[in-house]
Design an enzyme around this catalytic site. Structure first.
Site, mmCIF file in Angstrom:
data_model
loop_
_atom_site.group_PDB
_atom_site.id
_atom_site.type_symbol
_atom_site.label_atom_id
_atom_site.label_comp_id
_atom_site.label_asym_id
_atom_site.label_seq_id
_atom_site.Cartn_x
_atom_site.Cartn_y
_atom_site.Cartn_z
ATOM 1 N N ARG A 48 -19.404 103.427 62.178
ATOM 2 C CA ARG A 48 -18.779 103.970 60.970
ATOM 3 C C ARG A 48 -19.312 105.368 60.652
ATOM 4 O O ARG A 48 -20.497 105.624 60.760
ATOM 5 C CB ARG A 48 -19.049 103.036 59.786
ATOM 6 C CG ARG A 48 -18.465 103.560 58.495
ATOM 7 C CD ARG A 48 -18.107 102.461 57.577
ATOM 8 N NE ARG A 48 -19.232 102.011 56.775
ATOM 9 C CZ ARG A 48 -19.095 101.199 55.735
ATOM 10 N NH1 ARG A 48 -17.905 100.737 55.407
ATOM 11 N NH2 ARG A 48 -20.138 100.815 55.043
ATOM 12 N N ARG A 96 -23.944 106.768 56.949
ATOM 13 C CA ARG A 96 -24.564 106.404 55.673
ATOM 14 C C ARG A 96 -25.948 105.819 55.930
ATOM 15 O O ARG A 96 -26.103 105.001 56.836
ATOM 16 C CB ARG A 96 -23.693 105.346 54.985
ATOM 17 C CG ARG A 96 -22.798 105.916 53.908
ATOM 18 C CD ARG A 96 -21.781 104.921 53.444
ATOM 19 N NE ARG A 96 -22.350 103.660 52.949
ATOM 20 C CZ ARG A 96 -21.622 102.681 52.438
ATOM 21 N NH1 ARG A 96 -20.309 102.807 52.350
ATOM 22 N NH2 ARG A 96 -22.179 101.575 52.022
HETATM 23 P P1 AMP Z 1 -20.399 99.721 49.235
HETATM 24 O O1 AMP Z 1 -19.958 101.131 49.444
HETATM 25 O O2 AMP Z 1 -19.423 98.914 48.425
HETATM 26 O O3 AMP Z 1 -20.813 99.039 50.510
HETATM 27 O O4 AMP Z 1 -21.724 99.797 48.310
HETATM 28 C C1 AMP Z 1 -22.898 100.446 48.755
HETATM 29 C C2 AMP Z 1 -24.088 100.004 47.934
HETATM 30 O O5 AMP Z 1 -23.873 100.308 46.544
HETATM 31 C C3 AMP Z 1 -24.372 98.501 47.952
HETATM 32 O O6 AMP Z 1 -25.132 98.108 49.067
HETATM 33 C C4 AMP Z 1 -25.141 98.341 46.645
HETATM 34 O O7 AMP Z 1 -26.462 98.830 46.754
HETATM 35 C C5 AMP Z 1 -24.390 99.285 45.712
HETATM 36 N N1 AMP Z 1 -23.247 98.612 45.025
HETATM 37 C C6 AMP Z 1 -21.916 98.948 45.125
HETATM 38 N N2 AMP Z 1 -21.165 98.140 44.348
HETATM 39 C C7 AMP Z 1 -22.024 97.291 43.736
HETATM 40 C C8 AMP Z 1 -21.872 96.210 42.825
HETATM 41 N N3 AMP Z 1 -20.667 95.828 42.365
HETATM 42 N N4 AMP Z 1 -22.987 95.548 42.417
HETATM 43 C C9 AMP Z 1 -24.218 95.901 42.846
HETATM 44 N N5 AMP Z 1 -24.434 96.903 43.710
HETATM 45 C C10 AMP Z 1 -23.362 97.595 44.164
#
Ligand code: AMP
Length: 210
Positions: free
Chosen positions: A123, A156
């Protein structure tokens, strides 16, 4: 349509959300993208979230609820929205329900863990606009450059293999129980991983009837 996309990290929620947003003409709200933008801008929310996001842990529920409350109050959400990556825990889902946030469907994209691990290693994410690509499955037109804004593509920090493993464990422990939560409310739909992005979109469209 008020849609929640559920699924493990790397299941394709962000990619499908971008496509479905255009098809249904509703905004996508990705808490991950909002947190990364806040971290980049160095805001108070960004500073609070940084250590959690970078180590693959979940950000505390109250921070997420604050973000969602503010974002859903904006006028572009009046006709519907796609929630990508939120709710991520039962307390988040329960709080959102208690706040009167309406949901028509929670759609889970089902992908095996071994496929996820392989996928995450390829990714690439745009530093500027957060669009995602994959070196094999969805390569950018120009190497290392975003198709949409020309921004630099990077890996990332939380897509590193050890962090991916931790994020998958967190997904199974904290987020997967949301399937039962929405099934009890008659809102859960499942879509199995398909060989490509377009086939997955078609499977979702057929499940949603759009
Ligand atoms: P994502 O891009 O959705 O994979 O989110 C990346 C990171 O952001 C996750 O691993 C969490 O650390 C944080 N994160 C995003 N959305 C949430 C959520 N709804 N609750 C808690 N942490 C979140």
């Amino acid at each position: 349509m008020r849609l929640i996309l559920l699924g493990a990290p790397g299941a394709g929620k962000g990619t499908q959300a971008e496509i479905l947003s255009k098809l249904m003409d509703v905004p996508t709200i990705s808490t991950g993208n909002i947190l990364r933008a806040a971290m980049k801008a160095g805001t108070e929310v960004g500073l609070k979230a940084k250590s959690y996001v970078e180590s693959g842990k979940l950000v505390p529920d109250e921070v997420i609820i604050g973000i969602i409350q503010e974002r859903l109050a904006q006028p572009d959400c009046a006709n519907g929205y796609i929630l990508d990556g939120v709710p991520r825990t039962i307390p988040q889902a329960q709080t959102m329900e208690d706040m009167g946030i309406e949901i028509d469907c929670a759609l889970s994209i089902e992908v095996d863990d071994d496929v996820i691990v392989r996928r995450m290693s390829g990714r690439r994410t745009c530093k500027e606009c957060s669009a995602t690509f994959h070196v094999e499955n969805n390569p950018p037109k120009g190497e290392g450059k975003c198709d949409f804004c020309g921004g630099e593509l990077t890996i990332r920090a939380d897509d590193a293999p050890e962090t991916v493993k931790k994020r998958l464990e967190t997904y199974h422990r904290e987020t997967e129980p949301l399937k039962a939560f929405y099934a009890e409310r008659g809102k859960l739909r499942l879509v199995d991983n398909q060989p490509g992005i377009e086939a997955t979109t078609e499977a979702i469209r057929s499940v949603l009837g759009i």
